[in-house]
Design a protein around this motif. Sequence first.
Motif, PDB file in Angstrom:
ATOM      1  N   ASP A  68       0.822  -1.219   0.000  1.00  0.00           N
ATOM      2  CA  ASP A  68       0.000   0.000   0.000  1.00  0.00           C
ATOM      3  C   ASP A  68       0.850   1.261   0.000  1.00  0.00           C
ATOM      4  O   ASP A  68       0.355   2.348  -0.302  1.00  0.00           O
ATOM      5  CB  ASP A  68      -0.929   0.003   1.221  1.00  0.00           C
ATOM      6  N   LYS A  69       2.130   1.116   0.313  1.00  0.00           N
ATOM      7  CA  LYS A  69       3.020   2.276   0.343  1.00  0.00           C
ATOM      8  C   LYS A  69       3.673   2.537  -1.017  1.00  0.00           C
ATOM      9  O   LYS A  69       4.490   3.457  -1.151  1.00  0.00           O
ATOM     10  CB  LYS A  69       4.085   2.095   1.419  1.00  0.00           C
TER      11      LYS A  69
ATOM     12  N   SER B  47      -0.658  -6.413   1.299  1.00  0.00           N
ATOM     13  CA  SER B  47      -0.863  -5.303   2.224  1.00  0.00           C
ATOM     14  C   SER B  47      -1.987  -5.648   3.181  1.00  0.00           C
ATOM     15  O   SER B  47      -3.110  -5.927   2.750  1.00  0.00           O
ATOM     16  CB  SER B  47      -1.211  -4.010   1.477  1.00  0.00           C
TER      17      SER B  47
ATOM     18  N   PRO C 249      -3.304  -3.499   5.637  1.00  0.00           N
ATOM     19  CA  PRO C 249      -4.287  -2.417   5.742  1.00  0.00           C
ATOM     20  C   PRO C 249      -5.219  -2.315   4.537  1.00  0.00           C
ATOM     21  O   PRO C 249      -6.407  -2.020   4.684  1.00  0.00           O
ATOM     22  CB  PRO C 249      -3.416  -1.152   5.866  1.00  0.00           C
ATOM     23  N   LYS C 250      -4.695  -2.556   3.340  1.00  0.00           N
ATOM     24  CA  LYS C 250      -5.491  -2.417   2.124  1.00  0.00           C
ATOM     25  C   LYS C 250      -6.053  -3.745   1.620  1.00  0.00           C
ATOM     26  O   LYS C 250      -6.701  -3.789   0.568  1.00  0.00           O
ATOM     27  CB  LYS C 250      -4.644  -1.780   1.014  1.00  0.00           C
ATOM     28  N   GLN C 251      -5.813  -4.824   2.380  1.00  0.00           N
ATOM     29  CA  GLN C 251      -6.341  -6.149   2.022  1.00  0.00           C
ATOM     30  C   GLN C 251      -5.901  -6.582   0.618  1.00  0.00           C
ATOM     31  O   GLN C 251      -6.670  -7.175  -0.147  1.00  0.00           O
ATOM     32  CB  GLN C 251      -7.876  -6.146   2.118  1.00  0.00           C
ATOM     33  N   ILE C 252      -4.660  -6.296   0.288  1.00  0.00           N
ATOM     34  CA  ILE C 252      -4.111  -6.666  -1.016  1.00  0.00           C
ATOM     35  C   ILE C 252      -3.430  -8.033  -0.924  1.00  0.00           C
ATOM     36  O   ILE C 252      -2.597  -8.258  -0.045  1.00  0.00           O
ATOM     37  CB  ILE C 252      -3.086  -5.622  -1.496  1.00  0.00           C
TER      38      ILE C 252
END
Length: 218
Positions: free
Chosen positions: A153-154, A180, A182-185
């Motif tokens: 996500d960064k 990721s 936080p972004k559920q990637i």
Amino acid sequence: MGWLHTARFLTTAPQLHFLPALDVPEIAFVGRSNAGKSTCINTLTQQKQLAFASKKPGRTQHINLFSLGKQGVTDAVLADLPGYGYAAVPMQDKLRWQKVMANYLVTRENLKAVVLMCDPRHGMTELDEILLDVIRPRVEEGLKFLVILTKADKLTRAEASKALAIAKLQAGGGEVRLFSAPKQIGIADVATLLWDWTHDASIPAAPPPANEAQNTGQ
């Protein structure tokens, strides 16, 4: 995904001879301290404190095993290996654990897959490259290998594409996935890959109790 959510603590081992001999597939998670290994394991298993995320990276000096399987039947095991390369750890501890990890990766008979965590903003380190050299003979013999690029996500879209291309070259035939928390990637993709790798016919799962039907649904 539901299969990974069954993860439960099995045992911890300060040395290889403390590890139990198992006949189910084992997936080892490895990587540099601060690469996001504990966060990745906790995200995949949906358990916030299954893998201990220390505020002092590199301090955890044990191999932790977690069993997986529905209805209490262990059909695979996750192995969380200590993070390596953290500068604050004394040199003798670094050398000792590098030797322990290398021996584990070379000799663990039921090891089915290795998952290497890498922060794509920094790329693979010299220690990551050494680890790849250690497992390469086993990869050629069928050991599965996955590079997870954490903290995706960064990255911008262009940076993510570049990081993927570089990691695929370095992985030498292994799989590579962006990830990721936080972004559920990448969560479902990685979970599916690990399920597929541990549920082929090469290593049989532990049989269920006589009165319990084994549930092999994902």
